[in-house]
Design an enzyme around this catalytic site. Structure first.
Site, PDB file in Angstrom:
ATOM      1  N   ASN A   1       0.831  -1.208   0.000  1.00  0.00           N
ATOM      2  CA  ASN A   1       0.000   0.000   0.000  1.00  0.00           C
ATOM      3  C   ASN A   1       0.864   1.256   0.000  1.00  0.00           C
ATOM      4  O   ASN A   1       0.602   2.213  -0.732  1.00  0.00           O
ATOM      5  CB  ASN A   1      -0.935   0.022   1.211  1.00  0.00           C
ATOM      6  CG  ASN A   1      -2.097  -0.916   1.075  1.00  0.00           C
ATOM      7  OD1 ASN A   1      -2.519  -1.263  -0.016  1.00  0.00           O
ATOM      8  ND2 ASN A   1      -2.638  -1.347   2.202  1.00  0.00           N
TER       9      ASN A   1
ATOM     10  N   HIS B   1      -3.051   2.187  -2.393  1.00  0.00           N
ATOM     11  CA  HIS B   1      -4.087   1.280  -1.878  1.00  0.00           C
ATOM     12  C   HIS B   1      -4.776   0.486  -2.982  1.00  0.00           C
ATOM     13  O   HIS B   1      -5.218  -0.645  -2.752  1.00  0.00           O
ATOM     14  CB  HIS B   1      -5.105   2.051  -1.039  1.00  0.00           C
ATOM     15  CG  HIS B   1      -4.547   2.471   0.281  1.00  0.00           C
ATOM     16  ND1 HIS B   1      -4.493   1.631   1.362  1.00  0.00           N
ATOM     17  CD2 HIS B   1      -3.984   3.633   0.678  1.00  0.00           C
ATOM     18  CE1 HIS B   1      -3.937   2.251   2.380  1.00  0.00           C
ATOM     19  NE2 HIS B   1      -3.612   3.484   1.989  1.00  0.00           N
TER      20      HIS B   1
ATOM     21  N   ASP C   1      -5.328  -3.472  -2.827  1.00  0.00           N
ATOM     22  CA  ASP C   1      -6.615  -4.118  -3.097  1.00  0.00           C
ATOM     23  C   ASP C   1      -6.484  -5.157  -4.205  1.00  0.00           C
ATOM     24  O   ASP C   1      -7.037  -6.252  -4.120  1.00  0.00           O
ATOM     25  CB  ASP C   1      -7.673  -3.083  -3.482  1.00  0.00           C
ATOM     26  CG  ASP C   1      -8.076  -2.177  -2.332  1.00  0.00           C
ATOM     27  OD1 ASP C   1      -7.759  -2.507  -1.163  1.00  0.00           O
ATOM     28  OD2 ASP C   1      -8.708  -1.140  -2.591  1.00  0.00           O
TER      29      ASP C   1
ATOM     30  N   ASP D   1      -5.740  -7.830   6.142  1.00  0.00           N
ATOM     31  CA  ASP D   1      -4.880  -8.714   5.351  1.00  0.00           C
ATOM     32  C   ASP D   1      -4.951 -10.158   5.829  1.00  0.00           C
ATOM     33  O   ASP D   1      -4.056 -10.949   5.569  1.00  0.00           O
ATOM     34  CB  ASP D   1      -3.438  -8.219   5.394  1.00  0.00           C
ATOM     35  CG  ASP D   1      -2.857  -8.190   6.807  1.00  0.00           C
ATOM     36  OD1 ASP D   1      -3.598  -8.454   7.778  1.00  0.00           O
ATOM     37  OD2 ASP D   1      -1.651  -7.901   6.935  1.00  0.00           O
TER      38      ASP D   1
ATOM     39  N   ARG E   1       2.140 -25.902   0.658  1.00  0.00           N
ATOM     40  CA  ARG E   1       1.948 -25.773  -0.800  1.00  0.00           C
ATOM     41  C   ARG E   1       1.391 -24.401  -1.151  1.00  0.00           C
ATOM     42  O   ARG E   1       1.830 -23.766  -2.123  1.00  0.00           O
ATOM     43  CB  ARG E   1       1.028 -26.875  -1.320  1.00  0.00           C
ATOM     44  CG  ARG E   1       1.719 -28.223  -1.457  1.00  0.00           C
ATOM     45  CD  ARG E   1       0.900 -29.224  -2.262  1.00  0.00           C
ATOM     46  NE  ARG E   1      -0.443 -29.443  -1.770  1.00  0.00           N
ATOM     47  CZ  ARG E   1      -0.779 -30.340  -0.829  1.00  0.00           C
ATOM     48  NH1 ARG E   1       0.140 -31.103  -0.282  1.00  0.00           N
ATOM     49  NH2 ARG E   1      -2.022 -30.469  -0.448  1.00  0.00           N
TER      50      ARG E   1
END
Length: 116
Positions: free
Chosen positions: A8, A13, A17, A43, A63
């Site tokens: 960000n 931002h 996003d 997050d 994985r």
């Protein structure tokens, strides 16, 4: 998602996003139809992996970490990577949702600290 604030700050931002959307796509593409991926907030994401024992769930987390680390995001001519700290807990019948999420959060932070 590790480093979302840095994304960000460095790229804006909209880039953060976009990274979250790309991560959601990666999760959806790498789990089974019977599993559930959900953004908890900010997050943080949670995965419910149906009918997996702890060993298989840990392997799935490893994985997913590799898939995420191998992915590069391109946004507005900029390229950047993603990483995630994935903790694994087993659901127990005596826990309510708040207790489960608190324990999952603690495990995620434990993993994040061990990688620092």
């Amino acid at each position: 998602v590790d480093g979302l604030k840095a994304i960000n700050d460095a790229h804006g931002h909209a880039a953060g996003d976009f990274a979250l959307l790309r991560l959601a796509e990666l999760l959806r593409a790498n789990i089974r139809a019977s599993d559930i991926a959900a953004r908890i907030g900010g997050d943080e994401f949670a995965l419910l992996l149906d009918q997996l024992d702890e060993e298989a769930a840990l392997e799935k987390g490893q994985r997913l970490n590799r898939v995420i680390a191998d992915t590069h995001i391109e946004f507005s001519g900029r390229r950047f990577g993603l990483s995630a700290s994935i903790g694994c807990i087993m659901i127990t019948p005596e826990e309510n949702e708040d207790q489960l999420l608190a324990r999952a959060d603690q495990e995620m932070y434990r993993v994040k600290q061990s990688r620092a």
